[in-house]
Design a protein around this motif. Structure first.
Motif, PDB file in Angstrom:
ATOM      1  N   VAL A 556       0.915  -1.252  -0.080  1.00  0.00           N
ATOM      2  CA  VAL A 556       0.070  -0.081  -0.055  1.00  0.00           C
ATOM      3  C   VAL A 556       0.911   1.228   0.144  1.00  0.00           C
ATOM      4  N   ARG A 557       0.513   2.075  -0.906  1.00  0.00           N
ATOM      5  CA  ARG A 557       1.277   3.459  -1.040  1.00  0.00           C
ATOM      6  C   ARG A 557       0.495   4.323  -0.258  1.00  0.00           C
ATOM      7  N   LEU A 558       1.002   5.202   0.727  1.00  0.00           N
ATOM      8  CA  LEU A 558       0.293   6.131   1.369  1.00  0.00           C
ATOM      9  C   LEU A 558       0.755   7.296   0.711  1.00  0.00           C
ATOM     10  N   LEU A 559      -0.205   8.195   0.373  1.00  0.00           N
ATOM     11  CA  LEU A 559       0.139   9.481  -0.071  1.00  0.00           C
ATOM     12  C   LEU A 559       0.250  10.636   1.221  1.00  0.00           C
ATOM     13  N   ASP A 560       1.056  11.831   0.772  1.00  0.00           N
ATOM     14  CA  ASP A 560       1.115  12.647   1.884  1.00  0.00           C
ATOM     15  C   ASP A 560      -0.075  13.219   2.196  1.00  0.00           C
ATOM     16  N   VAL A 561      -0.531  13.373   3.571  1.00  0.00           N
ATOM     17  CA  VAL A 561      -1.461  14.063   4.076  1.00  0.00           C
ATOM     18  C   VAL A 561      -1.067  15.672   4.128  1.00  0.00           C
ATOM     19  N   GLY A 562      -1.423  16.373   3.155  1.00  0.00           N
ATOM     20  CA  GLY A 562      -1.113  17.779   3.375  1.00  0.00           C
ATOM     21  C   GLY A 562      -1.355  18.619   2.010  1.00  0.00           C
ATOM     22  N   GLY A 563      -0.838  19.806   1.890  1.00  0.00           N
ATOM     23  CA  GLY A 563      -1.087  20.226   0.691  1.00  0.00           C
ATOM     24  C   GLY A 563      -1.668  21.631   0.822  1.00  0.00           C
ATOM     25  N   ARG A 564      -1.756  22.225   2.179  1.00  0.00           N
ATOM     26  CA  ARG A 564      -2.354  23.504   2.658  1.00  0.00           C
ATOM     27  C   ARG A 564      -1.507  24.030   3.495  1.00  0.00           C
ATOM     28  N   ILE A 565      -1.081  25.330   3.068  1.00  0.00           N
ATOM     29  CA  ILE A 565      -0.068  26.277   3.666  1.00  0.00           C
ATOM     30  C   ILE A 565      -0.767  26.800   5.264  1.00  0.00           C
ATOM     31  N   ARG A 566      -0.116  26.677   6.139  1.00  0.00           N
ATOM     32  CA  ARG A 566      -0.466  27.247   7.537  1.00  0.00           C
ATOM     33  C   ARG A 566      -0.049  28.879   7.525  1.00  0.00           C
ATOM     34  N   TYR A 567      -0.981  29.588   8.251  1.00  0.00           N
ATOM     35  CA  TYR A 567      -0.525  30.843   8.372  1.00  0.00           C
ATOM     36  C   TYR A 567       0.003  30.902   9.836  1.00  0.00           C
ATOM     37  N   GLN A 568       0.898  32.018   9.954  1.00  0.00           N
ATOM     38  CA  GLN A 568       1.416  32.282  11.221  1.00  0.00           C
ATOM     39  C   GLN A 568       0.404  32.698  12.088  1.00  0.00           C
ATOM     40  N   GLU A 569       0.646  32.444  13.580  1.00  0.00           N
ATOM     41  CA  GLU A 569      -0.385  32.868  14.553  1.00  0.00           C
ATOM     42  C   GLU A 569       0.281  34.066  15.221  1.00  0.00           C
ATOM     43  N   ILE A 570      -0.222  35.131  15.595  1.00  0.00           N
ATOM     44  CA  ILE A 570       0.280  36.077  16.374  1.00  0.00           C
ATOM     45  C   ILE A 570      -0.870  36.632  17.608  1.00  0.00           C
ATOM     46  N   PRO A 571      -0.267  37.116  18.735  1.00  0.00           N
ATOM     47  CA  PRO A 571      -1.316  37.410  19.722  1.00  0.00           C
ATOM     48  C   PRO A 571      -2.051  38.649  19.555  1.00  0.00           C
ATOM     49  N   LYS A 573      -4.238  41.961  20.164  1.00  0.00           N
ATOM     50  CA  LYS A 573      -3.833  42.920  21.108  1.00  0.00           C
ATOM     51  C   LYS A 573      -4.806  43.186  22.359  1.00  0.00           C
ATOM     52  N   LYS A 574      -6.045  42.712  22.070  1.00  0.00           N
ATOM     53  CA  LYS A 574      -7.040  42.742  22.891  1.00  0.00           C
ATOM     54  C   LYS A 574      -7.030  41.742  23.897  1.00  0.00           C
ATOM     55  N   THR A 575      -7.316  40.404  23.384  1.00  0.00           N
ATOM     56  CA  THR A 575      -7.318  39.486  24.224  1.00  0.00           C
ATOM     57  C   THR A 575      -6.199  38.647  24.518  1.00  0.00           C
ATOM     58  N   GLY A 576      -5.209  39.053  23.803  1.00  0.00           N
ATOM     59  CA  GLY A 576      -3.978  37.867  23.778  1.00  0.00           C
ATOM     60  C   GLY A 576      -3.822  36.483  23.227  1.00  0.00           C
ATOM     61  N   LYS A 577      -4.992  36.262  22.864  1.00  0.00           N
ATOM     62  CA  LYS A 577      -5.226  34.810  22.323  1.00  0.00           C
ATOM     63  C   LYS A 577      -4.490  34.605  20.928  1.00  0.00           C
ATOM     64  N   LEU A 578      -3.924  33.702  20.326  1.00  0.00           N
ATOM     65  CA  LEU A 578      -3.362  33.543  19.293  1.00  0.00           C
ATOM     66  C   LEU A 578      -4.400  33.689  17.922  1.00  0.00           C
ATOM     67  N   VAL A 579      -4.062  34.406  17.035  1.00  0.00           N
ATOM     68  CA  VAL A 579      -5.245  34.670  15.838  1.00  0.00           C
ATOM     69  C   VAL A 579      -4.129  34.297  14.494  1.00  0.00           C
ATOM     70  N   PRO A 580      -4.835  33.949  13.573  1.00  0.00           N
ATOM     71  CA  PRO A 580      -4.044  34.005  12.216  1.00  0.00           C
ATOM     72  C   PRO A 580      -3.461  35.340  11.629  1.00  0.00           C
ATOM     73  N   SER A 581      -2.380  35.116  11.127  1.00  0.00           N
ATOM     74  CA  SER A 581      -1.979  36.418  10.580  1.00  0.00           C
ATOM     75  C   SER A 581      -1.994  36.464   9.154  1.00  0.00           C
ATOM     76  N   LEU A 582      -1.191  37.129   8.225  1.00  0.00           N
ATOM     77  CA  LEU A 582      -1.336  37.275   6.855  1.00  0.00           C
ATOM     78  C   LEU A 582      -0.241  36.654   6.437  1.00  0.00           C
ATOM     79  N   LYS A 583       0.687  36.133   7.386  1.00  0.00           N
ATOM     80  CA  LYS A 583       2.188  35.700   6.785  1.00  0.00           C
ATOM     81  C   LYS A 583       2.035  34.254   6.737  1.00  0.00           C
ATOM     82  N   PHE A 584       2.767  33.635   5.675  1.00  0.00           N
ATOM     83  CA  PHE A 584       2.826  32.062   5.426  1.00  0.00           C
ATOM     84  C   PHE A 584       3.792  31.595   6.717  1.00  0.00           C
ATOM     85  N   SER A 585       3.365  30.186   7.175  1.00  0.00           N
ATOM     86  CA  SER A 585       4.239  29.640   7.901  1.00  0.00           C
ATOM     87  C   SER A 585       4.819  28.318   7.269  1.00  0.00           C
ATOM     88  N   PRO A 586       6.144  28.050   7.800  1.00  0.00           N
ATOM     89  CA  PRO A 586       6.783  27.027   6.911  1.00  0.00           C
ATOM     90  C   PRO A 586       5.844  25.306   6.959  1.00  0.00           C
TER      91      PRO A 586
END
Length: 626
Positions: A556-571, A573-586
């Motif tokens: 059985v050949r298993l194909l990669d589970v992937g193919g969607r770029i993740r966006y960097q998360e930044i805190p 300013k109001k809540t301090g929670k991590l939210v997606p930014s506009l920058k790509f993540s590796p």
């Protein structure tokens, strides 16, 4: 080796299937087994037997000499072959929850008790429809077209069998929900101290409401009445007939039970219909029902209190229903404020006249008896700055649209702007307001009404029978209602429960039972993930991406589970929670989600190639962490 197997078809025809197989041992010192390397079809269907046998012998001889473990073949020979078909194995994760809940045992027991005579398995049909609903939600017809797209999933049934099976699913509509409640309670320690209830509706593809019909009600009685699909107030502004669904959730957001009602039944009436069965069938002594203002009516409150239950309901402040609280609402005394001043609250105790309700059986009819009583409850009034700003912004938008409407006087669909329009009779030449019978009518913006509404910006009320609750407890309990709204969103968007394509009452109820079971499985997965849980959409996207190819040589050949770029998360300013930014993540978002799913199920399998027996062993190890 070459195998020749006789196969008898339904019409009595006997054919010889030709396969090339190889022997293997699943694990050291185990008994040898055989697996198919390639199937060549039926001997009787071949037109050129000499060429056919040459091909079979060539494959068999190459197997003996083959050194390439992947068994690759030329590209031209791979098109539209079994070795080039993409198969999904991601469904194995929710399927393990299906087995953990014992649904297969429940349906197999029903099949034996009911004397089912079909040549297909009801459990196989139900399991397939639930898995397909989670991964590729669509109509039953579309689901049947994907029968060959899953790795190792038995599918010895056809589309007509699916429709026939729906009638049987309706037979255990309530029983399966009770069974699932027992299993979920065992696995999660479910407590129904608080039960969250709400109603939504689902639109159909019909143009007209269904006629009256004879059906069996929840108490097992033959009843004649309106069909489920009826014209009503659609929460999605649809004009086609709709069907109401009432849903109970526990404190973890996992569904407890549901029922379906005719589309023209009011939201508040569904609670009465659902509550009696909910308590009796689930053996609940006392629960506190948490619901929004749609369930808040005097009869529901009386019914809950008469049964010894409690309630936490939101309360309307405008109009006649909110008139009794206006004096306290605008009285500056007794209010408490947060340090920032963004939140204020007042907790009051209210005595009111209710009714003690009991039921009597008279001539086979369920008769309701009432007796007036005095009761106490707490009322939490609170104000939020953020909600006040949002209400003001929405009203300003409505006023602008209302102003534009008065100028062009164009026909349009009724929207929120019409709340601030009224008609006055004027003299056309001068605009002077006259008596109605004198001349015409025009629309003007009702600024007086807008000013009155502005007084209530940011104010809300919650009423509860629980006299030991303080303000923080009332807010905390009521806040849990967001989970039921999320569940409705999952049902409608991620599980695509609407539009409803099936027609009969039995098929409609079976459709909702399949969606309900799928929702329970998704919620169980999310519950096991804890604080790092994924959304239903991300879980389904990840499982859809888990695909493989069956190659020659039993690999059985298993194909990669992937193919969607993740966006960097930044805190934030109001809540301090991590939210997606506009920058790509590796990192790859799907790959990260798949790792989280594997962790949740206690597995760690990332090989690109694997023998089928090793791959199957991986499936046997999949199981939710408890």
């Amino acid at each position: 080796m070459i195998r020749k197997d006789k196969k008898t078809f339904k019409d009595g025809t006997v054919k010889t299937q030709i396969r090339v197989t190889e022997g293997y041992r699943p694990y050291p010192n185990s008994s040898p087994k055989q697996r198919t390397v390639k199937s060549f079809g039926y001997l009787e269907d071949q037109t050129d037997l000499e060429a056919f046998w040459n091909e079979v012998n060539a494959c068999n001889n190459s197997l003996k000499k083959k050194k390439d473990p992947t068994g690759r073949t030329p590209v031209a020979e791979m098109m539209y072959s079994d070795h080039n078909r993409l198969l999904n194995y991601g469904y194995k994760f929710p399927e393990s929850v299906y087995r953990l809940l014992g649904i297969d045992s429940f349906i197999n027991d029903y099949q034996k008790r009911s004397g089912f005579r079909g040549k297909y398995s009801l459990n196989e049909v139900f399991r397939y429809l639930v898995m397909d609903r989670i991964l590729y939600p669509s109509s039953k017809r579309e689901a049947a077209a994907r029968l060959l797209n899953y790795y190792g999933l038995r599918s010895e049934f056809e589309l007509p069998d699916i429709y026939r099976a729906l009638d049987h699913f309706d037979c255990f509509f309530y029983d399966l929900q009770q069974y699932l409640n027992g299993k979920v309670t065992e696995l999660t320690g479910r407590s129904l101290e608080y039960s969250f209830y709400d109603v939504t509706n689902y639109y159909t593809e019909k143009d007209f409401a269904d006629p009256d019909e004879v059906y069996t009600d929840r108490r097992g009685r033959q009843t004649e009445g309106p069909a489920l699909a009826q014209k009503g107030v659609s929460k999605e502004h649809q004009l086609t007939p709709i069907i109401q669904m009432g849903l109970f959730l526990d404190g973890n957001g996992i569904p407890v039970c549901m029922d379906v009602f005719r589309g023209n039944m009011s939201d508040s009436d569904t609670l009465k219909e659902n509550l009696d069965g909910f308590k009796k069938e689930y053996g609940i002594r006392r629960t506190v029902v948490v619901a929004d203002k749609g369930m808040n009516c005097s009869h529901n409150i009386d019914l809950l209190c008469s049964q010894g239950d409690g309630y936490v309901f939101s309360q309307v402040l405008k109009g006649t229903k909110g008139k009794r609280y206006r004096e306290e609402l605008f009285d500056p005394e007794g209010w408490h404020a947060s340090e920032s001043g963004d939140y204020r609250w007042k907790l009051i105790t209210e005595e009111y006249t209710g009714h003690e309700i009991r039921f009597e059986e008279q001539d086979g009819e369920h008769t309701e008896k009432k007796k007036a009583v005095r009761r106490m409850r707490k009322v939490l009034l609170y104000w939020s700055k953020a909600d006040a700003q949002m209400a003001a912004k929405k009203r300003e938008e409505k006023l602008k649209r209302a102003e534009r409407s008065t100028k062009n006087n164009a026909y349009g669909i009724m929207h929120g702007k019409d709340r601030y329009l009224k008609e006055e009779t004027v003299l056309k030449e001068t605009g002077e307001i006259l008596e109605r019978e004198q001349v015409a009518k025009v629309s003007v913006v009702d600024l007086e009404k807008a000013e009155k509404d502005a007084l209530y910006d940011g104010y809300f009320a919650i009423i509860t029978s629980e006299m030991d609750f303080d303000a923080a407890k009332i807010r905390s309990v009521y806040h849990g209602l967001w989970r039921i709204e999320e569940s409705f969103r999952i049902m409608k968007s991620d599980l695509d429960a609407r539009p409803i394509y099936v027609n009969t009452r039995e098929h409609i109820r079976a459709h909702f039972l399949i969606c309900f079971t799928a929702l329970v499985i998704v919620r169980m997965i999310q519950h096991s993930m804890g604080e790092r849980r994924l959304s239903a959409e991300r879980i389904a996207s990840c499982l859809r991406a888990a695909n493989c190819l069956i190659e020659q040589g039993g690999y059985v050949r298993l194909l990669d589970v992937g193919g969607r770029i993740r966006y960097q998360e930044i805190p934030d300013k109001k809540t301090g929670k991590l939210v997606p930014s506009l920058k790509f993540s590796p990192e790859d978002q799907l790959a990260e989600d798949y790792r989280r799913i594997q962790e949740t199920f206690g597995t760690d399998f990332y090989y690109a190639y694997a023998k089928q027996e090793i791959f199957k062993r991986f499936f046997s190890e999949i199981g939710l962490k408890r």
